[in-house]
Enzyme design. Sequence first.
Site, PDB file in Angstrom:
ATOM      1  N   LYS A  27      15.984 -57.569  10.921  1.00  0.00           N
ATOM      2  CA  LYS A  27      17.027 -57.144   9.979  1.00  0.00           C
ATOM      3  C   LYS A  27      16.830 -55.640   9.767  1.00  0.00           C
ATOM      4  CE  LYS A  27      20.473 -58.146   7.195  1.00  0.00           C
ATOM      5  NZ  LYS A  27      21.788 -58.685   7.610  1.00  0.00           N
ATOM      6  N   ASP A  79      21.100 -62.503  10.881  1.00  0.00           N
ATOM      7  CA  ASP A  79      22.320 -63.235  10.498  1.00  0.00           C
ATOM      8  C   ASP A  79      23.193 -63.494  11.725  1.00  0.00           C
ATOM      9  OD1 ASP A  79      22.693 -60.469  10.631  1.00  0.00           O
ATOM     10  OD2 ASP A  79      24.107 -60.368   8.955  1.00  0.00           O
ATOM     11  N   TYR A  95       5.350 -64.684   4.284  1.00  0.00           N
ATOM     12  CA  TYR A  95       4.547 -65.847   3.897  1.00  0.00           C
ATOM     13  C   TYR A  95       3.168 -65.434   3.384  1.00  0.00           C
ATOM     14  CZ  TYR A  95       7.434 -69.614   5.954  1.00  0.00           C
ATOM     15  OH  TYR A  95       8.407 -70.525   6.240  1.00  0.00           O
ATOM     16  N   ASP A 128      14.661 -74.188  13.105  1.00  0.00           N
ATOM     17  CA  ASP A 128      15.363 -75.385  12.618  1.00  0.00           C
ATOM     18  C   ASP A 128      16.788 -75.423  13.172  1.00  0.00           C
ATOM     19  OD1 ASP A 128      13.127 -76.159  11.068  1.00  0.00           O
ATOM     20  OD2 ASP A 128      14.411 -76.826   9.420  1.00  0.00           O
ATOM     21  N   ASP A 161      11.089 -69.401  11.156  1.00  0.00           N
ATOM     22  CA  ASP A 161      11.132 -70.703  10.484  1.00  0.00           C
ATOM     23  C   ASP A 161      12.576 -71.202  10.453  1.00  0.00           C
ATOM     24  OD1 ASP A 161      10.213 -72.897   8.876  1.00  0.00           O
ATOM     25  OD2 ASP A 161      10.995 -71.861   7.111  1.00  0.00           O
TER      26      ASP A 161
HETATM   27  C1  IPM Z   1       7.346 -75.255   9.560  1.00  0.00           C
HETATM   28  C2  IPM Z   1       7.404 -75.702   8.122  1.00  0.00           C
HETATM   29  C3  IPM Z   1       6.355 -74.940   7.326  1.00  0.00           C
HETATM   30  C4  IPM Z   1       6.693 -73.467   7.421  1.00  0.00           C
HETATM   31  C5  IPM Z   1       6.210 -75.389   5.862  1.00  0.00           C
HETATM   32  C6  IPM Z   1       5.903 -76.864   5.745  1.00  0.00           C
HETATM   33  C7  IPM Z   1       5.181 -74.581   5.116  1.00  0.00           C
HETATM   34  O1  IPM Z   1       8.686 -75.527   7.617  1.00  0.00           O
HETATM   35  O2  IPM Z   1       6.277 -75.412  10.190  1.00  0.00           O
HETATM   36  O3  IPM Z   1       8.355 -74.776  10.068  1.00  0.00           O
HETATM   37  O4  IPM Z   1       7.541 -72.975   6.690  1.00  0.00           O
HETATM   38  O5  IPM Z   1       6.093 -72.793   8.256  1.00  0.00           O
HETATM   39 MG    MG Z   2      10.131 -74.909   9.066  1.00  0.00          MG
END
Ligand code: IPM
Ligand code: MG
Length: 356
Positions: A188, A220, A142, A248, A244
């Site tokens: 990885k 993975d 990032y 999710d 990230d």
């Molecule tokens: C998160 C979000 C952010 C990230 C985005 C909105 C930049 O997806 O906080 O997980 O990727 O860190």
């Molecule tokens: Mg995110």
Amino acid sequence: MMTYNISIIKGDGIGPEIVDEAIKVLDAVSYACGFTLNYNEYLMGGIAIDVTGKPLPEETVAGVLKSDACLFGAIGGDKWDKLPRELRPETGLLKFREAMGVYANLRPAIIYDELVNASTLKPEVIEGVDIMVVRELIGGIYFGQPRENDGFKAYNTMVYTKPEIVRIGKKAFELAMQRDKRVCSVDKANVLEVSQLWRDTMIELSADYPEVELTHMYVDNAAMQLVRNPKQFDVIVTGNIFGDILSDTASMVVGSIGLLPSASTGDKTAIYEPIHGSAPDIAGQGIANPIATIESAGMMLRYSLGEEAAADMIDAAIKRALKEGYRTKDLASFDAKKVVTTTEMGDVIANYINKK
Ligand code: IPM
Ligand code: MG
């Protein structure tokens, strides 16, 4: 009476709606526990672009740095997606995280018993899941330089230095000491040099934590294991982009992304925010689930203010609301007795706090 200064960033989309409910619950709990919260609101993201021309105004950084903790909603939306990258809300968020020095992003994924049916996974696979994803937040791909897109060739760079890996690793081992004493480091290393340094450093660091079991997983495989058998995990520690993605995935293991809070901590002011985004498609309809934000406010009380009893009260009130069958629309098909709006969910939770 203890007084704390809290900076509030509501942001875009559903941000203002969900933060308002968290403030409602914070007011109830501070009253019940006898401390005062002073709120100062700052702009960030799309709204800041509209009002000031920049996604991250200087006053926001300065104001938040002076506060005891920051409660954050969500930012971004289609309206600002066409702007050049340096002006986008997301760029503001990354700069904000960097300015606050919040290198450790803690994303707990805990299953609420009342919602085992809300996950797309089988109840027996997810019952009892309690994972803490520790994501490095201000390094990796990032932030790595160089980065470019000249229309023909584009690249980003994944960089980690040893000190960056050590500080996030320490955080993970320390958290594991208070939990089930297991750390799974995700990388990885079979392909990337940066991951090899990550793995070697974690192994070196583990010598300081002899009680903690350290394992390693390629990213993975970790993505697969999270949905195959999530109960095998206690603390997962990983870099920015892998964290990230995996957080999710972990959110869906427990049923709804509308339930998961997060804490971003470092050496300065910590930021507490739901892990979900600004959901512009449902903004203003009163259907957003405020629980992730309310739970983030709870983490703020626990980690930044040391108000453990107040944080426990929030946890209990959320559990009670779910147990009694209150559901926002995202969870309406899972044992709902009453489908409520965003505001009503905040009222129910705040009300359970008042009554203790
Ligand atoms: C998160 C979000 C952010 C990230 C985005 C909105 C930049 O997806 O906080 O997980 O990727 O860190
Ligand atoms: Mg995110």
